[in-house]
Design an enzyme around this catalytic site. Structure first.
Site, PDB file in Angstrom:
ATOM      1  N   LYS A 246       0.768  -1.112   0.043  1.00 53.19           N
ATOM      2  CA  LYS A 246       0.107  -0.015  -0.062  1.00 53.19           C
ATOM      3  C   LYS A 246       0.688   1.201   0.175  1.00 53.19           C
ATOM      4  O   LYS A 246       0.388   2.384  -0.540  1.00 53.19           O
ATOM      5  CB  LYS A 246      -0.995   0.103   1.122  1.00 53.19           C
TER       6      LYS A 246
ATOM      7  N   GLN B  79      -5.137  -2.222   9.295  1.00 52.34           N
ATOM      8  CA  GLN B  79      -4.711  -3.486   8.607  1.00 52.34           C
ATOM      9  C   GLN B  79      -5.597  -4.798   9.397  1.00 52.34           C
ATOM     10  O   GLN B  79      -5.267  -4.929  10.614  1.00 52.34           O
ATOM     11  CB  GLN B  79      -3.306  -3.713   8.245  1.00 52.34           C
TER      12      GLN B  79
ATOM     13  N   ASP C  62     -11.645   1.789   3.039  1.00 52.18           N
ATOM     14  CA  ASP C  62     -11.674   0.266   2.772  1.00 52.18           C
ATOM     15  C   ASP C  62     -13.296  -0.040   2.436  1.00 52.18           C
ATOM     16  O   ASP C  62     -13.453  -1.271   1.680  1.00 52.18           O
ATOM     17  CB  ASP C  62     -11.407  -0.478   3.950  1.00 52.18           C
TER      18      ASP C  62
END
Ligand code: NAP
Length: 282
Positions: free
Chosen positions: A51, A95, A118
């Site tokens: 990322k 995460q 997300d």
């Protein structure tokens, strides 16, 4: 036809890099993504590194906050509250998975909906199912982009999604429905799974079991999207949920693992960060 997510994501990232290059003059800064990593799970470390690399390519500011496994839920929620209040932060991503003593549900719900890059926040999920403006979850969004790039007509097609997780299976099914496919969602209790999957013109597999889908489960000419990321127990190499070598000759379109859906997920994360940034500029 093999659809390369690697190629498409590289193209899309270079388009985004051009777009972002104009932002400092237009808006005074570039988008800022903050990624929180708890613990040192090698898989999570590698996703977070990916990322950061993609952010660099696109020209997005990336901050990775690394915290030890022992961090308490309260401490993590405090960090998120600070980031929510910080106007210079456009996207917040925690995460997953988190250590057992921390509730993923509470952590996801604590992220400001407008910074939830997300697309996992319950309000974003609800907005998706109500066809309202929302942040689309990255993997399902990437799958639809791959299908469109491959010229796959979804309208009126019989689509089967194996898997019903909140992260992949359910939102993929919803996005296929939005494209007017007729969607069946299969799962671990589905009876005669092969009979169901053989009927699929578009088959999306998101289970998490190496080479689970064999040639006899796939209809001739089907479009096969393999979301799984597993280790092949024999070779130790990365492999999908689909037995690629056996299924590829039957499929009209197929995604490889690695290099299929995975790169698209990160690419869509970049796109979501830019979208969250631009919504704030209105
Ligand atoms: P998950 O939450 O574990 O869900 C797995 C789903 O598969 C469940 O709905 C389960 O059914 C179903 N399933 C399990 N065994 C089955 C069987 N024998 N027959 C039919 N269905 C079965 O996993 P996930 O988070 O959705 O992830 C799925 C895979 O995608 C994993 O390999 C993950 O690493 C990968 N992934 C890849 C990306 C990417 O960017 N490429 C992103 C996210 C995830 P039940 O609901 O009945 O238990």
């Amino acid at each position: 036809m093999i659809i390369s997510g690697k190629e498409l994501s590289a193209q899309l990232k270079s388009d985004m890099a051009r777009q972002v290059a104009a932002f400092p003059e237009k808006y005074g800064r570039v988008p800022h993504l903050v990624v929180i990593l708890v613990g040192e799970d090698p898989g999570s470390v590698s996703y977070v590194t990916g990322k950061a690399k993609a952010s660099e390519v696109v020209g997005i500011r990336n901050t990775t906050i690394r915290k030890p496994e022992e961090i308490t839920e309260e401490e993590l929620l405090e960090i998120i509250a600070r980031l929510n209040a910080d106007d210079s932060v456009d996207g917040i991503l925690v995460q997953l998975p988190l250590p057992r003593h921390i509730s993923e549900e509470r952590v996801i719900a604590a992220i400001d909906k407008s910074k939830d890059v997300d697309g996992f926040h319950p309000l974003n999920v609800a907005a998706l199912w109500q066809k309202q403006e929302c942040v689309l979850p990255c993997t399902p969004k990437g799958i639809i982009k791959l299908l469109k790039r491959a010229g796959v007509e979804m309208e009126g097609k019989r689509a089967v999604v194996i898997g019903r997780s909140n992260i992949v299976g359910l939102p993929v099914a919803k996005l296929l429905l939005n494209e007017n496919a007729t969607v069946t969602i299969a799962h671990s209790r589905t009876k005669n799974l092969a009979e169901v999957t053989r009927e699929a013109e578009i088959l999306v597999v998101a289970i998490g079991r190496p080479k689970f889908v064999t040639a006899d489960m796939v209809g001739e000419g089907a479009v096969v999207i393999d979301v799984g990321v597993n280790r092949d127990p024999e070779t130790g190499k990365l492999c999908g949920d689909v037995d690629y070598a056996a299924v590829e000759p039957k499929a009209s379109v197929i995604t490889p693992v690695p290099g299929g859906v995975g790169p698209m997920t990160i690419c869509c994360l970049m796109e979501n960060t830019i979208e969250c940034f631009l919504r704030k500029q209105k």
